[in-house]
Design a protein around this motif. Structure first.
Motif, PDB file in Angstrom:
ATOM      1  N   MET A   1       0.850  -1.197   0.000  1.00  0.00           N
ATOM      2  CA  MET A   1       0.000   0.000   0.000  1.00  0.00           C
ATOM      3  C   MET A   1       0.883   1.244   0.000  1.00  0.00           C
ATOM      4  SD  MET A   1      -2.971   1.136   2.740  1.00  0.00           S
ATOM      5  CE  MET A   1      -4.019  -0.243   2.248  1.00  0.00           C
ATOM      6  N   THR A   2       0.521   2.222  -0.807  1.00  0.00           N
ATOM      7  CA  THR A   2       1.283   3.442  -0.896  1.00  0.00           C
ATOM      8  C   THR A   2       1.165   4.230   0.399  1.00  0.00           C
ATOM      9  OG1 THR A   2       0.746   3.528  -3.250  1.00  0.00           O
ATOM     10  CG2 THR A   2       1.658   5.511  -2.263  1.00  0.00           C
ATOM     11  N   SER A   3       2.295   4.759   0.901  1.00  0.00           N
ATOM     12  CA  SER A   3       2.278   5.486   2.159  1.00  0.00           C
ATOM     13  C   SER A   3       1.565   6.831   2.009  1.00  0.00           C
ATOM     14  CB  SER A   3       3.704   5.716   2.649  1.00  0.00           C
ATOM     15  OG  SER A   3       4.364   6.672   1.822  1.00  0.00           O
ATOM     16  N   ASP A   4       1.159   7.381   3.142  1.00  0.00           N
ATOM     17  CA  ASP A   4       0.503   8.685   3.122  1.00  0.00           C
ATOM     18  C   ASP A   4       1.426   9.749   2.549  1.00  0.00           C
ATOM     19  OD1 ASP A   4      -1.683   7.490   4.253  1.00  0.00           O
ATOM     20  OD2 ASP A   4      -1.475   8.431   6.227  1.00  0.00           O
ATOM     21  N   MET A   5       2.688   9.735   2.935  1.00  0.00           N
ATOM     22  CA  MET A   5       3.627  10.753   2.456  1.00  0.00           C
ATOM     23  C   MET A   5       3.824  10.655   0.953  1.00  0.00           C
ATOM     24  SD  MET A   5       4.352  12.828   4.775  1.00  0.00           S
ATOM     25  CE  MET A   5       5.568  13.699   3.784  1.00  0.00           C
ATOM     26  N   THR A   6       3.845   9.439   0.435  1.00  0.00           N
ATOM     27  CA  THR A   6       3.980   9.272  -1.014  1.00  0.00           C
ATOM     28  C   THR A   6       2.764   9.822  -1.733  1.00  0.00           C
ATOM     29  OG1 THR A   6       5.352   7.294  -0.730  1.00  0.00           O
ATOM     30  CG2 THR A   6       4.277   7.585  -2.868  1.00  0.00           C
ATOM     31  N   GLN A   7       1.584   9.561  -1.170  1.00  0.00           N
ATOM     32  CA  GLN A   7       0.363  10.089  -1.776  1.00  0.00           C
ATOM     33  C   GLN A   7       0.338  11.620  -1.732  1.00  0.00           C
ATOM     34  OE1 GLN A   7      -3.439   7.839  -1.170  1.00  0.00           O
ATOM     35  NE2 GLN A   7      -2.271   6.864   0.470  1.00  0.00           N
ATOM     36  N   ILE A   8       0.763  12.185  -0.623  1.00  0.00           N
ATOM     37  CA  ILE A   8       0.808  13.644  -0.499  1.00  0.00           C
ATOM     38  C   ILE A   8       1.789  14.226  -1.510  1.00  0.00           C
ATOM     39  CG2 ILE A   8       1.462  15.548   1.032  1.00  0.00           C
ATOM     40  CD1 ILE A   8       0.456  13.694   3.371  1.00  0.00           C
ATOM     41  N   PHE A   9       2.960  13.600  -1.636  1.00  0.00           N
ATOM     42  CA  PHE A   9       3.935  14.072  -2.615  1.00  0.00           C
ATOM     43  C   PHE A   9       3.387  13.961  -4.034  1.00  0.00           C
ATOM     44  CE2 PHE A   9       7.372  13.139  -5.640  1.00  0.00           C
ATOM     45  CZ  PHE A   9       8.075  14.330  -5.550  1.00  0.00           C
ATOM     46  N   SER A  10       2.624  12.908  -4.290  1.00  0.00           N
ATOM     47  CA  SER A  10       2.064  12.738  -5.633  1.00  0.00           C
ATOM     48  C   SER A  10       1.115  13.885  -5.973  1.00  0.00           C
ATOM     49  CB  SER A  10       1.339  11.394  -5.748  1.00  0.00           C
ATOM     50  OG  SER A  10       0.075  11.404  -5.084  1.00  0.00           O
ATOM     51  N   GLU A  11       0.377  14.379  -4.986  1.00  0.00           N
ATOM     52  CA  GLU A  11      -0.496  15.524  -5.230  1.00  0.00           C
ATOM     53  C   GLU A  11       0.325  16.780  -5.530  1.00  0.00           C
ATOM     54  OE1 GLU A  11      -3.945  15.599  -5.384  1.00  0.00           O
ATOM     55  OE2 GLU A  11      -3.734  13.433  -5.343  1.00  0.00           O
ATOM     56  N   PHE A  12       1.445  16.920  -4.851  1.00  0.00           N
ATOM     57  CA  PHE A  12       2.321  18.074  -5.081  1.00  0.00           C
ATOM     58  C   PHE A  12       2.940  18.041  -6.473  1.00  0.00           C
ATOM     59  CE2 PHE A  12       6.757  19.583  -5.078  1.00  0.00           C
ATOM     60  CZ  PHE A  12       6.543  20.934  -4.891  1.00  0.00           C
ATOM     61  N   ILE A  13       3.550  16.925  -6.832  1.00  0.00           N
ATOM     62  CA  ILE A  13       4.235  16.859  -8.132  1.00  0.00           C
ATOM     63  C   ILE A  13       3.223  16.855  -9.275  1.00  0.00           C
ATOM     64  CG2 ILE A  13       4.411  14.319  -8.214  1.00  0.00           C
ATOM     65  CD1 ILE A  13       7.037  16.890  -9.429  1.00  0.00           C
ATOM     66  N   GLY A  14       2.096  16.187  -9.085  1.00  0.00           N
ATOM     67  CA  GLY A  14       1.073  16.178 -10.120  1.00  0.00           C
ATOM     68  C   GLY A  14       0.511  17.562 -10.371  1.00  0.00           C
ATOM     69  N   MET A  15       0.267  18.305  -9.285  1.00  0.00           N
ATOM     70  CA  MET A  15      -0.273  19.655  -9.432  1.00  0.00           C
ATOM     71  C   MET A  15       0.754  20.589 -10.059  1.00  0.00           C
ATOM     72  SD  MET A  15      -3.247  20.853  -8.823  1.00  0.00           S
ATOM     73  CE  MET A  15      -3.987  22.435  -9.134  1.00  0.00           C
ATOM     74  N   THR A  16       2.022  20.389  -9.736  1.00  0.00           N
ATOM     75  CA  THR A  16       3.071  21.191 -10.361  1.00  0.00           C
ATOM     76  C   THR A  16       3.055  21.012 -11.875  1.00  0.00           C
ATOM     77  OG1 THR A  16       4.487  21.012  -8.395  1.00  0.00           O
ATOM     78  CG2 THR A  16       5.556  21.628 -10.450  1.00  0.00           C
ATOM     79  N   ILE A  17       2.974  19.777 -12.318  1.00  0.00           N
ATOM     80  CA  ILE A  17       2.957  19.495 -13.756  1.00  0.00           C
ATOM     81  C   ILE A  17       1.669  20.013 -14.393  1.00  0.00           C
ATOM     82  CG2 ILE A  17       2.967  17.658 -15.489  1.00  0.00           C
ATOM     83  CD1 ILE A  17       5.671  18.161 -14.102  1.00  0.00           C
ATOM     84  N   LEU A  18       0.545  19.829 -13.710  1.00  0.00           N
ATOM     85  CA  LEU A  18      -0.740  20.276 -14.256  1.00  0.00           C
ATOM     86  C   LEU A  18      -0.713  21.780 -14.538  1.00  0.00           C
ATOM     87  CD1 LEU A  18      -4.240  19.201 -12.995  1.00  0.00           C
ATOM     88  CD2 LEU A  18      -3.766  21.574 -13.529  1.00  0.00           C
ATOM     89  N   VAL A  19      -0.259  22.559 -13.567  1.00  0.00           N
ATOM     90  CA  VAL A  19      -0.240  24.014 -13.751  1.00  0.00           C
ATOM     91  C   VAL A  19       0.860  24.431 -14.713  1.00  0.00           C
ATOM     92  CG1 VAL A  19       0.140  26.224 -12.572  1.00  0.00           C
ATOM     93  CG2 VAL A  19      -1.360  24.495 -11.556  1.00  0.00           C
ATOM     94  N   LEU A  20       2.005  23.770 -14.665  1.00  0.00           N
ATOM     95  CA  LEU A  20       3.072  24.087 -15.613  1.00  0.00           C
ATOM     96  C   LEU A  20       2.583  23.953 -17.049  1.00  0.00           C
ATOM     97  CD1 LEU A  20       5.993  24.650 -16.488  1.00  0.00           C
ATOM     98  CD2 LEU A  20       6.489  22.223 -16.074  1.00  0.00           C
ATOM     99  N   LEU A  21       1.909  22.858 -17.358  1.00  0.00           N
ATOM    100  CA  LEU A  21       1.430  22.642 -18.724  1.00  0.00           C
ATOM    101  C   LEU A  21       0.144  23.422 -19.006  1.00  0.00           C
ATOM    102  CD1 LEU A  21       2.080  18.802 -19.116  1.00  0.00           C
ATOM    103  CD2 LEU A  21       3.515  20.705 -19.846  1.00  0.00           C
TER     104      LEU A  21
END
Length: 238
Positions: A1-21
Motif C-alpha cells: 500500500m502506498t504510504s501517506d507521504m507518497t500520496q501527499i507528494f504525488s499531489e504536489f508533483i502532479g499539481m506542479t505538472i498540471l499548472v506548468l502545462l
C-alpha cells in the motif's frame, strides 16, 4: 500500500505538472511574441485537457491523483479517502500550483516585459469572467465542477483497460472547457486558480496589474459546492 507521504507528494508533483502545462498553454497563447500567440480558445482547451492527462499519469501510480481540492473534499465525503489526508492533500496541491506557475514564469521569462496587456498577464495565471456577474459566475463554476466530479465518480464505477481511464478524464476536461468554459475560464479547481493567482501577486513582472482578489473567492468556493452536489447526486443514483 502506498504510504501517506507518497500520496501527499504525488499531489504536489502532479499539481506542479498540471499548472506548468496548463498555465503554460495560456502563456503560449496570451503572451506577446510567443510562437503560439493568438492561437485561440481551442488550443487552450486542448492544452488543459492534455495537461490534466499527463499530470494524472505522473501522479497516479503514487496516489489517487485528485490534483484538485474540490475532488479531494468530494472523495472524503463519499468515503473514498480518509479524512486525515484532506488538509495535507490540499496544502500539497496549493504548493504544487504555486510552483507550477513560477515555472511558467521562468519558461516565458522574456515575454512578460514585452506583454503590455495586464489582463492577458493575469489570465495566464488565473481565471476571470467574460462578463463579471458574481452570482452567474458562481453558478457557472459550480456547474462545471459538478460535471467534473460526477464524471470522475461515474468513471470509477465503470471498467477500463489498465491505464485508459486517464484518457476519459482528459476527455472530460476537454468537454468542460469547450462547452462550459467560455463564461469564466473554467477554473473548476480551487488550487489551480488560487495558487497561480498568489504567484502572480508575488512575482516581479514589468506590466503586472492587480491580482483581482475581488473575484478570487468564486473559483475557490464554487468548485467546492459543485463537487459536494455531485457526491450527493451520485449517492442517490447508487
Amino acid at each position: 500500500m502506498t504510504s501517506d507521504m507518497t500520496q501527499i507528494f504525488s499531489e504536489f508533483i502532479g499539481m506542479t505538472i498540471l499548472v506548468l502545462l496548463g498555465d503554460g498553454v495560456c502563456a503560449a497563447v496570451n503572451l506577446t511574441k510567443s510562437k503560439a500567440q493568438n492561437s485561440g480558445w481551442i488550443v487552450i482547451a486542448f492544452g488543459w485537457a492534455l495537461a490534466v492527462t499527463i499530470a494524472v499519469y505522473i501522479a497516479g501510480f503514487m496516489g489517487p491523483a485528485h490534483l484538485n481540492p474540490a475532488v479531494t473534499l468530494a472523495m472524503v465525503v463519499n468515503g473514498s479517502l480518509k479524512a486525515s489526508l484532506l488538509v495535507p492533500f490540499i496544502i500539497a496541491q496549493m504548493l504544487g500550483a504555486i510552483l507550477g506557475a513560477v515555472l511558467v514564469w521562468l519558461a516565458y521569462l522574456p515575454h512578460w516585459d514585452v506583454t503590455e496587456d495586464k489582463d492577458l498577464i493575469l489570465g495566464t495565471f488565473a481565471t476571470a469572467p467574460a462578463i463579471r456577474n458574481y452570482p452567474a459566475n458562481f453558478i457557472s463554476e459550480t456547474i462545471g465542477t459538478f460535471v467534473l466530479v460526477l464524471g470522475l465518480l461515474a468513471f470509477g464505477a465503470n471498467k477500463f483497460a489498465a491505464g485508459t481511464n486517464v484518457f476519459a478524464v482528459g476527455g472530460l476536461i476537454l468537454a468542460i472547457g469547450l462547452s462550459l468554459g467560455g463564461s469564466t475560464g473554467y477554473a473548476i479547481n480551487p488550487a489551480r486558480d488560487l495558487g497561480p493567482r498568489i504567484a502572480h501577486f508575488i512575482l516581479p513582472m514589468k506590466n503586472k496589474g492587480d491580482s483581482d482578489w475581488a473575484y478570487s473567492w468564486v473559483p475557490v468556493v464554487a468548485p467546492l459546492v459543485g463537487g459536494l452536489l455531485a457526491v450527493a447526486l451520485f449517492s442517490i443514483m447508487n
